[in-house]
Design a protein around this motif. Structure first.
Motif, short mmCIF file in Angstrom:
data_model
loop_
_atom_site.label_atom_id
_atom_site.label_comp_id
_atom_site.label_asym_id
_atom_site.label_seq_id
_atom_site.Cartn_x
_atom_site.Cartn_y
_atom_site.Cartn_z
N PHE A 44 10.87 1.67 8.78
CA PHE A 44 10.09 0.43 8.67
C PHE A 44 10.74 -0.53 7.68
CE2 PHE A 44 6.78 -1.87 6.25
CZ PHE A 44 6.35 -2.73 7.24
N MET A 45 11.22 -0.01 6.57
CA MET A 45 11.86 -0.86 5.57
C MET A 45 13.10 -1.55 6.15
SD MET A 45 10.18 -0.99 2.75
CE MET A 45 11.37 -1.45 1.47
N GLU A 46 13.90 -0.80 6.90
CA GLU A 46 15.11 -1.37 7.49
C GLU A 46 14.76 -2.47 8.49
OE1 GLU A 46 17.57 1.67 9.21
OE2 GLU A 46 17.35 2.93 7.44
N THR A 47 13.92 -2.14 9.43
CA THR A 47 13.60 -3.09 10.49
C THR A 47 12.67 -4.19 9.99
OG1 THR A 47 11.77 -1.72 11.31
CG2 THR A 47 13.93 -1.37 12.31
N GLY A 48 11.72 -3.84 9.16
CA GLY A 48 10.75 -4.81 8.66
C GLY A 48 11.37 -5.88 7.80
N GLN A 49 12.31 -5.49 6.97
CA GLN A 49 12.96 -6.50 6.12
C GLN A 49 13.82 -7.43 6.96
OE1 GLN A 49 14.58 -3.88 3.07
NE2 GLN A 49 13.01 -4.61 1.66
N SER A 50 14.42 -6.92 8.02
CA SER A 50 15.16 -7.77 8.93
C SER A 50 14.20 -8.75 9.63
CB SER A 50 15.89 -6.92 9.97
OG SER A 50 16.50 -7.74 10.94
N ASP A 51 13.05 -8.23 10.08
CA ASP A 51 12.04 -9.10 10.70
C ASP A 51 11.56 -10.16 9.72
OD1 ASP A 51 11.91 -7.97 13.30
OD2 ASP A 51 10.62 -6.36 12.56
N LEU A 52 11.36 -9.78 8.47
CA LEU A 52 10.90 -10.73 7.46
C LEU A 52 11.95 -11.82 7.23
CD1 LEU A 52 8.71 -11.55 5.44
CD2 LEU A 52 9.82 -10.04 3.77
N SER A 53 13.20 -11.43 7.18
CA SER A 53 14.28 -12.41 7.00
C SER A 53 14.31 -13.39 8.17
CB SER A 53 15.62 -11.67 6.88
OG SER A 53 16.67 -12.59 6.79
N GLN A 54 14.16 -12.88 9.39
CA GLN A 54 14.13 -13.75 10.57
C GLN A 54 12.90 -14.65 10.54
OE1 GLN A 54 14.78 -11.55 14.25
NE2 GLN A 54 16.04 -10.10 13.12
N LEU A 55 11.78 -14.11 10.09
CA LEU A 55 10.55 -14.89 9.98
C LEU A 55 10.76 -16.06 9.02
CD1 LEU A 55 7.00 -13.36 9.57
CD2 LEU A 55 7.69 -15.41 8.40
N LYS A 56 11.36 -15.77 7.87
CA LYS A 56 11.60 -16.83 6.88
C LYS A 56 12.52 -17.91 7.44
CE LYS A 56 11.05 -13.94 2.78
NZ LYS A 56 11.77 -13.30 1.66
N SER A 57 13.58 -17.50 8.13
CA SER A 57 14.50 -18.47 8.73
C SER A 57 13.79 -19.33 9.77
CB SER A 57 15.69 -17.76 9.37
OG SER A 57 16.47 -17.11 8.40
N ARG A 98 7.89 -12.48 14.98
CA ARG A 98 8.33 -11.62 13.87
C ARG A 98 7.11 -11.12 13.08
NH1 ARG A 98 12.52 -10.62 16.50
NH2 ARG A 98 10.66 -9.50 16.89
N ALA A 99 6.14 -11.98 12.86
CA ALA A 99 4.92 -11.57 12.15
C ALA A 99 4.18 -10.52 12.98
CB ALA A 99 4.03 -12.77 11.87
N HIS A 100 4.14 -10.70 14.30
CA HIS A 100 3.49 -9.74 15.18
C HIS A 100 4.14 -8.36 15.07
CE1 HIS A 100 1.33 -8.31 18.73
NE2 HIS A 100 2.49 -7.78 19.13
N THR A 101 5.46 -8.34 15.02
CA THR A 101 6.19 -7.07 14.89
C THR A 101 5.86 -6.39 13.57
OG1 THR A 101 7.98 -7.91 16.28
CG2 THR A 101 8.49 -6.03 14.87
N ILE A 102 5.89 -7.15 12.48
CA ILE A 102 5.56 -6.58 11.16
C ILE A 102 4.10 -6.11 11.15
CG2 ILE A 102 5.29 -7.08 8.69
CD1 ILE A 102 7.66 -9.09 9.05
N LEU A 153 4.00 -10.50 1.61
CA LEU A 153 4.80 -9.54 2.38
C LEU A 153 6.00 -9.08 1.56
CD1 LEU A 153 4.88 -10.92 6.04
CD2 LEU A 153 3.63 -8.94 5.15
N ASP A 154 6.67 -10.01 0.88
CA ASP A 154 7.79 -9.63 0.00
C ASP A 154 7.35 -8.59 -1.02
OD1 ASP A 154 10.10 -10.99 0.87
OD2 ASP A 154 9.51 -12.82 -0.17
N GLU A 155 6.20 -8.84 -1.63
CA GLU A 155 5.68 -7.90 -2.63
C GLU A 155 5.36 -6.55 -1.99
OE1 GLU A 155 4.73 -5.88 -5.85
OE2 GLU A 155 5.76 -7.81 -5.82
N GLY A 156 4.83 -6.57 -0.78
CA GLY A 156 4.55 -5.32 -0.08
C GLY A 156 5.81 -4.50 0.14
N PHE A 157 6.87 -5.15 0.58
CA PHE A 157 8.14 -4.44 0.77
C PHE A 157 8.68 -3.94 -0.56
CE2 PHE A 157 8.27 -6.64 4.92
CZ PHE A 157 8.57 -5.56 5.73
N SER A 158 8.54 -4.73 -1.61
CA SER A 158 9.01 -4.30 -2.94
C SER A 158 8.23 -3.10 -3.43
CB SER A 158 8.87 -5.45 -3.94
OG SER A 158 9.73 -6.51 -3.62
N GLU A 159 6.91 -3.09 -3.20
CA GLU A 159 6.09 -1.96 -3.61
C GLU A 159 6.51 -0.69 -2.88
OE1 GLU A 159 1.48 -0.41 -3.47
OE2 GLU A 159 1.89 -2.51 -3.07
N ILE A 160 6.78 -0.80 -1.61
CA ILE A 160 7.23 0.37 -0.84
C ILE A 160 8.58 0.87 -1.38
CG2 ILE A 160 8.02 1.19 1.41
CD1 ILE A 160 5.98 -0.81 2.64
#
Length: 105
Positions: free
Chosen positions: A24-37, A50-54, A92-99
């Protein structure tokens, strides 16, 4: 974050759940990056996808705070409302950082 308890909710051993979280960390962070872009580009459709996937992935893993936050982003993007989503992206960034911190410790 208690991986043992979260894994048990899904009928998994802690090590099995950790493997899913790492994926999840690998794919989710990629999704988050695409979401931000996409957000920067004003692309509501991609933001929503991207939000739907996360949202789905985090919900499946019982990461309910991230699930709810991603759902808010998805619904706003579906309505074409991209302004004001930065607070949710920060969450979401904080959630990934917490994980990440939990995986290390």
């Amino acid at each position: 974050m208690n991986f043992k308890d979260l894994g048990e909710e899904l009928g998994l051993e802690e090590d099995e759940y950790r493997e899913l979280i790492e994926l999840f960390m690998e794919t989710g962070q990629s999704d988050l990056s695409q979401l931000k872009s996409a957000l920067d580009a004003g692309d509501a459709e991609t933001v929503s996808r991207r939000a739907h996937t996360i949202c789905g992935s985090s919900g499946n893993l019982r990461l309910m705070d991230m699930h709810k936050t991603a759902k808010r982003i998805e619904l706003a993007a579906d309505d074409g409302r991209l302004d004001g989503l930065s607070v949710y992206l920060s969450a979401l960034d904080e959630g990934f950082s917490e994980i990440a911190r939990s995986l290390q410790g």
